[in-house]
Structures are given as structure tokens and as C-alpha cells.
Motif scaffolding. Structure first.
Motif, PDB file in Angstrom:
ATOM      1  N   ASP B  44     -19.971  -4.326  -0.511  1.00  0.00           N
ATOM      2  CA  ASP B  44     -20.072  -3.625   1.053  1.00  0.00           C
ATOM      3  C   ASP B  44     -21.164  -4.012   1.692  1.00  0.00           C
ATOM      4  N   ASP B  45     -22.265  -3.747   0.891  1.00  0.00           N
ATOM      5  CA  ASP B  45     -23.481  -3.994   1.526  1.00  0.00           C
ATOM      6  C   ASP B  45     -23.545  -5.544   2.131  1.00  0.00           C
ATOM      7  N   TRP B  48     -21.577  -5.886   5.286  1.00  0.00           N
ATOM      8  CA  TRP B  48     -22.265  -5.313   6.441  1.00  0.00           C
ATOM      9  C   TRP B  48     -23.411  -6.180   6.726  1.00  0.00           C
ATOM     10  N   ALA B  69     -25.306   0.895  13.603  1.00  0.00           N
ATOM     11  CA  ALA B  69     -25.293   1.298  12.342  1.00  0.00           C
ATOM     12  C   ALA B  69     -25.210   2.854  12.049  1.00  0.00           C
ATOM     13  N   ARG B  72     -22.003   4.332  12.424  1.00  0.00           N
ATOM     14  CA  ARG B  72     -21.068   4.022  11.517  1.00  0.00           C
ATOM     15  C   ARG B  72     -21.279   5.358  10.564  1.00  0.00           C
TER      16      ARG B  72
END
Lengths: 133, 133
Positions: B44-45, B48, B69, B72
Motif C-alpha cells: 500500500d505504501d 501511494w 494526503a 485521504r
DNA sequence: AGTTGACCTGGAGTGCACTCCAGGTCGTAG
DNA sequence: CTACGACCTGGAGTGCACTCCAGGTCAACT
């Protein structure tokens, strides 16, 4: 025609400070001066500034613009090198455009996702209701 | 899967220092840590980070990326604002592409000029000689 | 037990492209 | 004749996005 620094700034879209800055770093040959010692930009100066702003827009660093400017002062013998610089810049601009197109696709994808989320939040398929109403 | 900072840097195309910098300025939520306290980036990191680099490529300032960010983190309620940010960015990218296309035209014109100069320097119309030979 | 290498932290430094400032000079309008 | 606005100079300051550094921890290899 000749133009005051304010007029040259207006026409080139650069700030007055930037015009003086470009002169200091030798991007721009020192323009003529009027009797009071004030800068008087020529149409040629304005043309060159126009081209410089194009190069800047393409993301060419000032360093390279300076090289180009310096070559220009060395006359026709430097034409080959100047052309090479422009060809290289052309390549990098085309590349950048392709890159941005890719980003556009990603943005469109994400935006479409959000649009779908919105449709869900407003109620499942409002269009269906209209049809069944 | 989880990745060391070196691996995350390799996969994202960012430097190790930039990864830590993005975390400091809250562009990136602090990743998990391994038993030794070292960062362990998730898929996921990485996803992103991939999106962030797209936004960066479009020229979005860090300030705006931070805003995105932060939104989010505030969940679904912020989706509208997030979409608006992306739509605005989409517009600015399209504009930028058009601008670059214009620059490409100017470059082509200049390059063509230099090509003509070259043909003159090499002798007037060498093709004619071939024809008349 | 010692060395190595990858990683950690907070903070300082860098390069770029401007942008602003203080203090001064001109030429015109009131 | 003085007030004003536009311009001048050299130099300092700004914002952005990193990038580097010193000094330290930790796990693994020899």
C-alpha cells in the motif's frame, strides 16, 4: 522601436527584476540605454526574450540557456552546436509530453473512481429510478 | 510483502533521503517498523508512493500533495474535495501539455532554420549537382 | 569479540530561479 | 523648486524540494 524595462516586462511576461537578473547572468546582452542611463530594449531584445521564455517553459535550466546565449554571440561557427542543443531539448520535451499524457491517464482513472463513489453515495443508480419511475 | 527503505527507494524511484523526507513532512504515513526499528514499507505504501510520484511529475507542489494526503486520512467524507483537487490538476496538466506542444513547434521551426543554414554551408543545393551529374 | 553494512535521528546545507531591499539618480508635473 | 514616479546599483533574502552529515544502533558474518 525601443521599450522601457516596464514595457519590456509587460511584453515578455517576465518581471522587471527578472529582466535585470537575466542580464546579470548573461542570458541577455545588455540592452541600449537612453540619455538618462535607463535600459531601452529593442525589438530584437524582445524577440530573444520570447524565445528564452519558450526554452524556460520547456524546463531548460538556466545553465543551458546561458550556453545557448553564449554560442549565439560566437556567430555562425556555433550554429551546429546550437542546433544540437535544440534537438536535444526537442527530444526531452517530447518525452515530457508523453510522461504527462501518462499522468493524465492516471488522473482520469482516479477521477472516474471518485465519480463512482459519488454515484454510490447519492443512492444506488439514480438513473435506474428515473427509468422505473 | 514488506520492503526495506532501500528496496522501497529502488521500487519508487525516489531516494532513501526523499522517502524519509516525505514521511517527515507528512506526505507519507509512517510505515511499519521491523523488530530492529527499521522501516518496513507495505505494498500500500508503495502504491501511494507511486501515485505521489505521478502527482509530482505533473508539477503538483508538495503543499497540495500534503493537502491530498491529509484528506485521504479523513476518509470518505473528503472524497469530494479530493476529486476536485484531481480535476483541477488534470486541467493544469492538459494546459501544460498544450503549452509544451507550442514550444515543440517553436523548436521545430528553429531547428529547421539551422538545417537550412547547414545546407547552405555545405554548398548550394548539393542535390542539384547529383541531378545534373 | 570485532568488524561490517544497512539503517536510525535531528539538523544543517545545497542549488535553483528568482525576488526584494536600501539608498541613490533622473526628468517631468504642479 | 520640490515632489513624484520610474528607474538605477550591488547585495541580501526567499521558497522549494530535496540532499547531506555526524554520531549512534543493530544484526549478521568471520
Amino acid at each position: 522601436m525601443s521599450y522601457s524595462i516596464a514595457e519590456a516586462a509587460r511584453r515578455s511576461g517576465l518581471s522587471i527584476d527578472t529582466l535585470r537578473y537575466y542580464e546579470r547572468i548573461k542570458l541577455l546582452d545588455p540592452p541600449a540605454r537612453d540619455t538618462a542611463g535607463r535600459r531601452a530594449y529593442s525589438d530584437d531584445d524582445l524577440g530573444w526574450l520570447g524565445f528564452l521564455t519558450k526554452l524556460r517553459t520547456t524546463g531548460m535550466p538556466i545553465k543551458s540557456m546561458r550556453e545557448y546565449a553564449s554560442l549565439r554571440r560566437h556567430g555562425v561557427a556555433s550554429a551546429g552546436r546550437r542546433k544540437a542543443l535544440l534537438v536535444e531539448q526537442r527530444r526531452s520535451v517530447a518525452e515530457r509530453i508523453a510522461e504527462l499524457q501518462g499522468c493524465l491517464d492516471v488522473l482520469d482513472y482516479k477521477i472516474e473512481n471518485y465519480a463512482q463513489v459519488e454515484r454510490k453515495v447519492l443512492g444506488v443508480e439514480p438513473d435506474m429510478e428515473e427509468i422505473s419511475a
